[in-house]
Design a protein around this motif. Structure first.
Motif, PDB file in Angstrom:
ATOM      1  N   THR A  98       0.833  -1.204   0.000  1.00  0.00           N
ATOM      2  CA  THR A  98       0.000   0.000   0.000  1.00  0.00           C
ATOM      3  C   THR A  98       0.862   1.247   0.000  1.00  0.00           C
ATOM      4  OG1 THR A  98      -1.787  -1.147   1.165  1.00  0.00           O
ATOM      5  CG2 THR A  98      -1.794   1.255   1.264  1.00  0.00           C
ATOM      6  N   LEU A  99       1.924   1.241   0.780  1.00  0.00           N
ATOM      7  CA  LEU A  99       2.817   2.390   0.833  1.00  0.00           C
ATOM      8  C   LEU A  99       3.477   2.628  -0.522  1.00  0.00           C
ATOM      9  CD1 LEU A  99       3.716   4.524   2.823  1.00  0.00           C
ATOM     10  CD2 LEU A  99       5.645   3.078   3.419  1.00  0.00           C
ATOM     11  N   LYS A 100       3.819   1.551  -1.222  1.00  0.00           N
ATOM     12  CA  LYS A 100       4.397   1.670  -2.564  1.00  0.00           C
ATOM     13  C   LYS A 100       3.391   2.290  -3.525  1.00  0.00           C
ATOM     14  CE  LYS A 100       7.206   0.827  -6.045  1.00  0.00           C
ATOM     15  NZ  LYS A 100       7.614   2.058  -6.673  1.00  0.00           N
ATOM     16  N   LYS A 101       2.131   1.879  -3.436  1.00  0.00           N
ATOM     17  CA  LYS A 101       1.084   2.442  -4.299  1.00  0.00           C
ATOM     18  C   LYS A 101       0.889   3.929  -4.014  1.00  0.00           C
ATOM     19  CE  LYS A 101      -1.558  -1.849  -4.685  1.00  0.00           C
ATOM     20  NZ  LYS A 101      -2.817  -2.511  -4.294  1.00  0.00           N
ATOM     21  N   ILE A 102       0.908   4.299  -2.742  1.00  0.00           N
ATOM     22  CA  ILE A 102       0.767   5.708  -2.362  1.00  0.00           C
ATOM     23  C   ILE A 102       1.955   6.507  -2.891  1.00  0.00           C
ATOM     24  CG2 ILE A 102       0.739   7.311  -0.411  1.00  0.00           C
ATOM     25  CD1 ILE A 102      -0.840   5.140   1.158  1.00  0.00           C
ATOM     26  N   ALA A 103       3.155   5.963  -2.753  1.00  0.00           N
ATOM     27  CA  ALA A 103       4.353   6.639  -3.253  1.00  0.00           C
ATOM     28  C   ALA A 103       4.273   6.846  -4.762  1.00  0.00           C
ATOM     29  CB  ALA A 103       5.603   5.838  -2.893  1.00  0.00           C
ATOM     30  N   ASP A 104       3.789   5.844  -5.472  1.00  0.00           N
ATOM     31  CA  ASP A 104       3.639   5.969  -6.921  1.00  0.00           C
ATOM     32  C   ASP A 104       2.629   7.063  -7.279  1.00  0.00           C
ATOM     33  OD1 ASP A 104       5.485   3.953  -7.278  1.00  0.00           O
ATOM     34  OD2 ASP A 104       3.977   2.391  -7.658  1.00  0.00           O
ATOM     35  N   CYS A 105       1.529   7.129  -6.541  1.00  0.00           N
ATOM     36  CA  CYS A 105       0.521   8.176  -6.773  1.00  0.00           C
ATOM     37  C   CYS A 105       1.090   9.564  -6.523  1.00  0.00           C
ATOM     38  CB  CYS A 105      -0.689   7.972  -5.871  1.00  0.00           C
ATOM     39  SG  CYS A 105      -1.625   6.498  -6.231  1.00  0.00           S
ATOM     40  N   LEU A 106       1.927   9.669  -5.509  1.00  0.00           N
ATOM     41  CA  LEU A 106       2.513  10.964  -5.147  1.00  0.00           C
ATOM     42  C   LEU A 106       3.776  11.271  -5.953  1.00  0.00           C
ATOM     43  CD1 LEU A 106       2.053  10.785  -1.271  1.00  0.00           C
ATOM     44  CD2 LEU A 106       0.674  12.058  -2.913  1.00  0.00           C
ATOM     45  N   GLU A 107       4.164  10.338  -6.815  1.00  0.00           N
ATOM     46  CA  GLU A 107       5.324  10.499  -7.696  1.00  0.00           C
ATOM     47  C   GLU A 107       6.618  10.718  -6.916  1.00  0.00           C
ATOM     48  OE1 GLU A 107       3.997  13.788 -10.034  1.00  0.00           O
ATOM     49  OE2 GLU A 107       2.453  12.625 -11.043  1.00  0.00           O
ATOM     50  N   VAL A 108       6.794   9.921  -5.855  1.00  0.00           N
ATOM     51  CA  VAL A 108       8.015   9.976  -5.054  1.00  0.00           C
ATOM     52  C   VAL A 108       8.525   8.563  -4.830  1.00  0.00           C
ATOM     53  CG1 VAL A 108       7.421  12.113  -3.845  1.00  0.00           C
ATOM     54  CG2 VAL A 108       6.751   9.932  -2.851  1.00  0.00           C
ATOM     55  N   ASP A 109       9.784   8.461  -4.457  1.00  0.00           N
ATOM     56  CA  ASP A 109      10.362   7.174  -4.093  1.00  0.00           C
ATOM     57  C   ASP A 109       9.837   6.800  -2.713  1.00  0.00           C
ATOM     58  OD1 ASP A 109      13.053   5.723  -2.753  1.00  0.00           O
ATOM     59  OD2 ASP A 109      12.548   5.128  -4.809  1.00  0.00           O
ATOM     60  N   ILE A 110       9.629   5.538  -2.483  1.00  0.00           N
ATOM     61  CA  ILE A 110       9.085   5.069  -1.194  1.00  0.00           C
ATOM     62  C   ILE A 110       9.996   5.447  -0.020  1.00  0.00           C
ATOM     63  CG2 ILE A 110      10.098   2.770  -1.285  1.00  0.00           C
ATOM     64  CD1 ILE A 110       7.380   1.738  -0.164  1.00  0.00           C
ATOM     65  N   ASN A 111      11.292   5.595  -0.278  1.00  0.00           N
ATOM     66  CA  ASN A 111      12.241   5.946   0.783  1.00  0.00           C
ATOM     67  C   ASN A 111      12.006   7.330   1.365  1.00  0.00           C
ATOM     68  OD1 ASN A 111      13.682   3.498   0.706  1.00  0.00           O
ATOM     69  ND2 ASN A 111      14.797   4.206  -1.092  1.00  0.00           N
ATOM     70  N   VAL A 112      11.298   8.174   0.635  1.00  0.00           N
ATOM     71  CA  VAL A 112      10.989   9.521   1.123  1.00  0.00           C
ATOM     72  C   VAL A 112      10.237   9.444   2.460  1.00  0.00           C
ATOM     73  CG1 VAL A 112       9.520  11.538   0.650  1.00  0.00           C
ATOM     74  CG2 VAL A 112      11.014  10.628  -1.119  1.00  0.00           C
TER      75      VAL A 112
END
Length: 95
Positions: A47-61
Motif C-alpha cells: 500500500t505504501l508503494k502504491k501511495i508513493a507511486d501516486c505521489l510520484e516519489v520514491d518510497i524511501n521519502v
C-alpha cells in the motif's frame, strides 16, 4: 518514533492532491488514507508503494529523517566542527 503518515500527508499537501484522489489511485478508501495520515494505522509495504507511486516519489521519502534546521546546530557536520574548535580554544585559554 517517526511517523510515516505524517510524511505521507506532507508530500500529498505539497503536491496539492486531495485524499480522495490519492486513495482512488492507490486502490484504497479515503478513510483508510485518512487513518494512515493520522497515524492510527500503519500501511502495508504494498500500500505504501502504491501511495508513493501516486505521489510520484520514491518510497524511501517516507522513511527519511527530518533535516536539521540549521547548519550551525550540533547535528550538522559544521556544527560539530565548530563545537570542537570552541572546546579546544576554551581548553587552550584556560591553561
Amino acid at each position: 518514533m517517526y511517523q510515516i503518515g505524517k510524511k505521507v500527508r506532507e508530500v500529498r499537501m505539497m503536491r496539492n492532491y486531495s485524499q480522495e484522489w490519492v486513495a482512488m489511485k492507490a486502490g484504497i478508501t479515503q478513510g483508510a488514507l485518512s487513518k494512515i495520515e493520522k497515524g492510527l494505522t500503519e500501511p502495508s509495504a504494498a500500500t505504501l508503494k502504491k501511495i508513493a507511486d501516486c505521489l510520484e516519489v520514491d518510497i524511501n521519502v517516507f522513511f527519511e529523517k527530518p533535516v536539521s534546521n540549521s547548519v550551525w546546530s550540533t547535528d550538522s557536520l559544521i556544527g560539530r566542527l565548530i563545537a570542537r574548535v570552541r572546546y579546544w580554544w576554551w581548553r587552550r585559554s584556560n591553561r
